[in-house]
Design a protein around this motif. Structure first.
Motif, PDB file in Angstrom:
ATOM      1  N   ASN A  42       0.810  -1.219   0.000  1.00 32.44           N
ATOM      2  CA  ASN A  42       0.000   0.000   0.000  1.00 32.44           C
ATOM      3  C   ASN A  42       0.844   1.269   0.000  1.00 32.44           C
ATOM      4  O   ASN A  42       0.365   2.330  -0.393  1.00 32.44           O
ATOM      5  CB  ASN A  42      -0.940  -0.002   1.206  1.00 32.44           C
ATOM      6  N   THR A  45       3.220   0.660  -4.090  1.00 31.18           N
ATOM      7  CA  THR A  45       2.541   0.240  -5.310  1.00 31.18           C
ATOM      8  C   THR A  45       3.543  -0.271  -6.356  1.00 31.18           C
ATOM      9  O   THR A  45       3.833   0.416  -7.341  1.00 31.18           O
ATOM     10  CB  THR A  45       1.686   1.378  -5.909  1.00 31.18           C
ATOM     11  N   THR A  72      -6.748  -5.609  -5.702  1.00 27.81           N
ATOM     12  CA  THR A  72      -5.884  -4.494  -6.093  1.00 27.81           C
ATOM     13  C   THR A  72      -4.523  -4.976  -6.603  1.00 27.81           C
ATOM     14  O   THR A  72      -3.958  -4.385  -7.520  1.00 27.81           O
ATOM     15  CB  THR A  72      -5.663  -3.542  -4.896  1.00 27.81           C
ATOM     16  N   PHE A  73      -4.006  -6.042  -6.034  1.00 28.46           N
ATOM     17  CA  PHE A  73      -2.646  -6.495  -6.354  1.00 28.46           C
ATOM     18  C   PHE A  73      -2.584  -7.857  -7.043  1.00 28.46           C
ATOM     19  O   PHE A  73      -1.505  -8.321  -7.405  1.00 28.46           O
ATOM     20  CB  PHE A  73      -1.817  -6.549  -5.069  1.00 28.46           C
TER      21      PHE A  73
END
Length: 123
Positions: A42, A45, A72-73
């Motif tokens: 976080n 990135t 998100t990842f």
């Protein structure tokens, strides 16, 4: 500038990989275990993760699973690193994109990173 997150509990390995990548113009962040790596995601990135298989607190398999389960990842390219042979690593971890066996040469690191950043396997 592309960012690589290097996750390895062996300071010497992380330091060498960081030096190799920074010399080629990459931004590098490091973490000493999987738990710290998840927190760093976080903050930095990354465009790619280099993940050690055997670590204390949260190992490579647990970290890999957590990353792939996070929307998100989940599509980040991941290079799994280990002194074990890949066949042993694949017994518990399969969802990585490339494998590097330790000890590795600087050119192998660069080739793997460049390959995954130029041609990401997950869209």
């Amino acid at each position: 500038m592309q960012t690589v997150l290097v996750v390895d509990d062996e300071f010497g390995v992380a330091e060498v990989v960081q030096s190799i990548l920074e010399d080629e113009g990459y931004r590098v962040a490091t973490a000493i275990n999987g738990k710290q790596a998840l927190a760093r995601l976080n903050e930095v990135t990354p465009d790619l993760i280099m993940l050690d298989y055997m670590m204390p607190i949260m190992d490579g398999t647990q970290t890999l699973t957590a990353i792939r389960n996070n929307a998100t990842f989940a599509k980040l390219p991941i290079i799994m690193m280990s002194s074990l042979e890949e066949v042993s690593v694949r017994e518990t971890a399969t969802d990585y994109d490339l494998f590097l066996r330790k000890p590795f040469r600087a050119m192998a690191v660069l080739k793997a990173v460049q390959q995954l950043l130029e041609h990401p396997p997950r869209k």
